[in-house]
Scaffold this motif. Structure first.
Motif, PDB file in Angstrom:
ATOM      1  N   GLY A  57      -3.959 -46.850 -11.275  1.00 61.91           N
ATOM      2  CA  GLY A  57      -2.589 -47.244 -10.954  1.00 61.91           C
ATOM      3  C   GLY A  57      -2.486 -47.909  -9.592  1.00 61.91           C
ATOM      4  O   GLY A  57      -1.768 -48.895  -9.423  1.00 61.91           O
ATOM      5  N   VAL A  58      -3.212 -47.377  -8.604  1.00 65.00           N
ATOM      6  CA  VAL A  58      -3.220 -47.985  -7.267  1.00 65.00           C
ATOM      7  C   VAL A  58      -3.851 -49.372  -7.344  1.00 65.00           C
ATOM      8  O   VAL A  58      -3.322 -50.332  -6.775  1.00 65.00           O
ATOM      9  CB  VAL A  58      -3.970 -47.091  -6.254  1.00 65.00           C
ATOM     10  N   ALA A  59      -4.969 -49.467  -8.049  1.00 68.96           N
ATOM     11  CA  ALA A  59      -5.673 -50.754  -8.151  1.00 68.96           C
ATOM     12  C   ALA A  59      -4.789 -51.829  -8.764  1.00 68.96           C
ATOM     13  O   ALA A  59      -4.880 -53.003  -8.403  1.00 68.96           O
ATOM     14  CB  ALA A  59      -6.955 -50.592  -8.972  1.00 68.96           C
ATOM     15  N   ASN A  60      -3.907 -51.418  -9.667  1.00 66.90           N
ATOM     16  CA  ASN A  60      -3.029 -52.368 -10.348  1.00 66.90           C
ATOM     17  C   ASN A  60      -1.633 -52.441  -9.728  1.00 66.90           C
ATOM     18  O   ASN A  60      -0.758 -53.107 -10.280  1.00 66.90           O
ATOM     19  CB  ASN A  60      -2.894 -51.994 -11.829  1.00 66.90           C
ATOM     20  N   ASP A  61      -1.393 -51.745  -8.629  1.00 62.64           N
ATOM     21  CA  ASP A  61      -0.076 -51.691  -7.987  1.00 62.64           C
ATOM     22  C   ASP A  61       1.001 -51.235  -8.966  1.00 62.64           C
ATOM     23  O   ASP A  61       2.128 -51.701  -8.957  1.00 62.64           O
ATOM     24  CB  ASP A  61       0.302 -53.048  -7.374  1.00 62.64           C
ATOM     25  N   GLU A  62       0.630 -50.259  -9.830  1.00 60.95           N
ATOM     26  CA  GLU A  62       1.568 -49.718 -10.808  1.00 60.95           C
ATOM     27  C   GLU A  62       2.066 -48.332 -10.424  1.00 60.95           C
ATOM     28  O   GLU A  62       3.153 -47.920 -10.821  1.00 60.95           O
ATOM     29  CB  GLU A  62       0.899 -49.630 -12.183  1.00 60.95           C
ATOM     30  N   SER A  63       1.238 -47.589  -9.676  1.00 61.11           N
ATOM     31  CA  SER A  63       1.601 -46.236  -9.270  1.00 61.11           C
ATOM     32  C   SER A  63       0.734 -45.813  -8.095  1.00 61.11           C
ATOM     33  O   SER A  63      -0.350 -46.363  -7.876  1.00 61.11           O
ATOM     34  CB  SER A  63       1.410 -45.254 -10.441  1.00 61.11           C
ATOM     35  N   TYR A  64       1.233 -44.833  -7.356  1.00 59.55           N
ATOM     36  CA  TYR A  64       0.530 -44.282  -6.205  1.00 59.55           C
ATOM     37  C   TYR A  64       0.687 -42.765  -6.273  1.00 59.55           C
ATOM     38  O   TYR A  64       1.810 -42.253  -6.204  1.00 59.55           O
ATOM     39  CB  TYR A  64       1.106 -44.837  -4.895  1.00 59.55           C
ATOM     40  N   THR A  65      -0.436 -42.058  -6.443  1.00 60.25           N
ATOM     41  CA  THR A  65      -0.409 -40.610  -6.607  1.00 60.25           C
ATOM     42  C   THR A  65      -1.132 -39.956  -5.444  1.00 60.25           C
ATOM     43  O   THR A  65      -2.282 -40.299  -5.145  1.00 60.25           O
ATOM     44  CB  THR A  65      -1.082 -40.198  -7.939  1.00 60.25           C
ATOM     45  N   PHE A  66      -0.457 -39.003  -4.820  1.00 58.86           N
ATOM     46  CA  PHE A  66      -0.985 -38.321  -3.647  1.00 58.86           C
ATOM     47  C   PHE A  66      -1.032 -36.815  -3.868  1.00 58.86           C
ATOM     48  O   PHE A  66      -0.149 -36.242  -4.502  1.00 58.86           O
ATOM     49  CB  PHE A  66      -0.076 -38.566  -2.426  1.00 58.86           C
ATOM     50  N   GLY A  67      -2.036 -36.204  -3.294  1.00 53.66           N
ATOM     51  CA  GLY A  67      -2.034 -34.759  -3.180  1.00 53.66           C
ATOM     52  C   GLY A  67      -1.255 -34.379  -1.928  1.00 53.66           C
ATOM     53  O   GLY A  67      -1.232 -35.131  -0.948  1.00 53.66           O
ATOM     54  N   ILE A  68      -0.608 -33.224  -1.985  1.00 50.26           N
ATOM     55  CA  ILE A  68       0.074 -32.656  -0.820  1.00 50.26           C
ATOM     56  C   ILE A  68      -0.826 -31.527  -0.319  1.00 50.26           C
ATOM     57  O   ILE A  68      -1.094 -30.574  -1.054  1.00 50.26           O
ATOM     58  CB  ILE A  68       1.465 -32.108  -1.192  1.00 50.26           C
ATOM     59  N   PHE A  69      -1.305 -31.662   0.902  1.00 56.82           N
ATOM     60  CA  PHE A  69      -2.269 -30.725   1.469  1.00 56.82           C
ATOM     61  C   PHE A  69      -1.706 -30.066   2.725  1.00 56.82           C
ATOM     62  O   PHE A  69      -1.020 -30.723   3.520  1.00 56.82           O
ATOM     63  CB  PHE A  69      -3.561 -31.454   1.845  1.00 56.82           C
ATOM     64  N   LEU A  70      -2.024 -28.785   2.908  1.00 60.30           N
ATOM     65  CA  LEU A  70      -1.676 -28.100   4.148  1.00 60.30           C
ATOM     66  C   LEU A  70      -2.629 -28.554   5.240  1.00 60.30           C
ATOM     67  O   LEU A  70      -3.853 -28.560   5.050  1.00 60.30           O
ATOM     68  CB  LEU A  70      -1.788 -26.582   3.982  1.00 60.30           C
ATOM     69  N   LYS A  71      -2.093 -28.930   6.383  1.00 57.64           N
ATOM     70  CA  LYS A  71      -2.928 -29.366   7.501  1.00 57.64           C
ATOM     71  C   LYS A  71      -3.864 -28.256   7.979  1.00 57.64           C
ATOM     72  O   LYS A  71      -5.024 -28.501   8.272  1.00 57.64           O
ATOM     73  CB  LYS A  71      -2.046 -29.800   8.677  1.00 57.64           C
ATOM     74  N   GLU A  72      -3.341 -27.066   8.046  1.00 58.09           N
ATOM     75  CA  GLU A  72      -4.099 -25.954   8.626  1.00 58.09           C
ATOM     76  C   GLU A  72      -5.333 -25.571   7.804  1.00 58.09           C
ATOM     77  O   GLU A  72      -6.368 -25.212   8.361  1.00 58.09           O
ATOM     78  CB  GLU A  72      -3.174 -24.742   8.774  1.00 58.09           C
ATOM     79  N   THR A  73      -5.222 -25.663   6.466  1.00 62.05           N
ATOM     80  CA  THR A  73      -6.305 -25.174   5.605  1.00 62.05           C
ATOM     81  C   THR A  73      -6.891 -26.230   4.670  1.00 62.05           C
ATOM     82  O   THR A  73      -7.874 -25.952   3.982  1.00 62.05           O
ATOM     83  CB  THR A  73      -5.786 -24.021   4.719  1.00 62.05           C
ATOM     84  N   ASP A  74      -6.298 -27.406   4.592  1.00 61.17           N
ATOM     85  CA  ASP A  74      -6.680 -28.457   3.642  1.00 61.17           C
ATOM     86  C   ASP A  74      -6.493 -28.028   2.193  1.00 61.17           C
ATOM     87  O   ASP A  74      -7.057 -28.632   1.280  1.00 61.17           O
ATOM     88  CB  ASP A  74      -8.119 -28.934   3.867  1.00 61.17           C
ATOM     89  N   GLU A  75      -5.667 -27.009   1.956  1.00 61.22           N
ATOM     90  CA  GLU A  75      -5.389 -26.545   0.597  1.00 61.22           C
ATOM     91  C   GLU A  75      -4.454 -27.525  -0.107  1.00 61.22           C
ATOM     92  O   GLU A  75      -3.455 -27.966   0.454  1.00 61.22           O
ATOM     93  CB  GLU A  75      -4.730 -25.163   0.646  1.00 61.22           C
ATOM     94  N   LEU A  76      -4.786 -27.853  -1.369  1.00 58.91           N
ATOM     95  CA  LEU A  76      -3.913 -28.671  -2.200  1.00 58.91           C
ATOM     96  C   LEU A  76      -2.768 -27.786  -2.683  1.00 58.91           C
ATOM     97  O   LEU A  76      -2.995 -26.787  -3.367  1.00 58.91           O
ATOM     98  CB  LEU A  76      -4.686 -29.231  -3.400  1.00 58.91           C
TER      99      LEU A  76
END
Length: 176
Positions: A57-76
């Motif tokens: 999706g990013v490669a085609n500029d159709e969608s952008y998906t992100f993980g939300i991570f805690l800064k302190e632990t890098d937990e998703l």
């Protein structure tokens, strides 16, 4: 993209196990707000496929998906996505997100929405981001309101969620 407590980054294949754990741990919590999914979705291969679709999706500029991570632990702790991107005179995307139940009420979802909207406007040049929320999902409505979205109306029988066609309140924010 980050604030004091969380950061967003594109999901990649090394996140498949963490994404699967997040979805399995929250399966009952998420179900009232999601489509009914086949059991294959709740496998490592299912999550790898979802991540691969996000990368495409990013490669085609159709969608952008992100993980939300805690800064302190890098937990998703969640996922947020801009999907259905329309260019031309519309310059619009749909916003969707989910947050681990144990991290609700801490401001992480609001922070993630704000960071994602900032990315939409400043990095990929969108003019508008919109989101639909079932009226009974009051916490998600509060997230959008706190992030500056305005209420635009009600769409009847908008999406098939948990086996039923559900109404959705529509919210939007524009670059102005």
């Amino acid at each position: 993209m980050s604030n004091n407590h969380i950061y967003l980054r594109y999901l990649d294949m090394k996140d498949a196990g963490s994404l699967l754990d997040l979805k399995l741990r929250n399966r009952d919590f998420f179900q009232p707000f999601e489509p009914i999914r086949d059991d294959s979705h709740f496998t490592l291969e299912g999550q790898k496929s979802e991540i691969a679709n996000g990368i495409q999706g990013v490669a085609n500029d159709e969608s952008y998906t992100f993980g939300i991570f805690l800064k302190e632990t890098d937990e998703l702790v969640g996922r947020i996505a801009l999907t259905g991107i329309a260019r031309g005179p519309f310059q619009n995307a749909y916003l969707g997100y989910f947050m681990d139940e144990k991290h609700n009420g801490k401001g992480y979802a609001t922070g993630a929405v704000s960071l994602c909207v900032e990315y939409a406007f400043n990095e990929i040049g969108l003019h508008r981001v919109q989101a639909g929320v079932m009226p009974k999902n009051v916490p998600s409505i509060r997230v959008l309101e706190k992030a500056g979205f305005r209420h635009e109306g009600l769409s009847k029988k908008y999406l098939k969620i948990n086996g039923s066609w559900e109404d959705h309140e529509l919210f939007a924010i524009t670059a102005e």
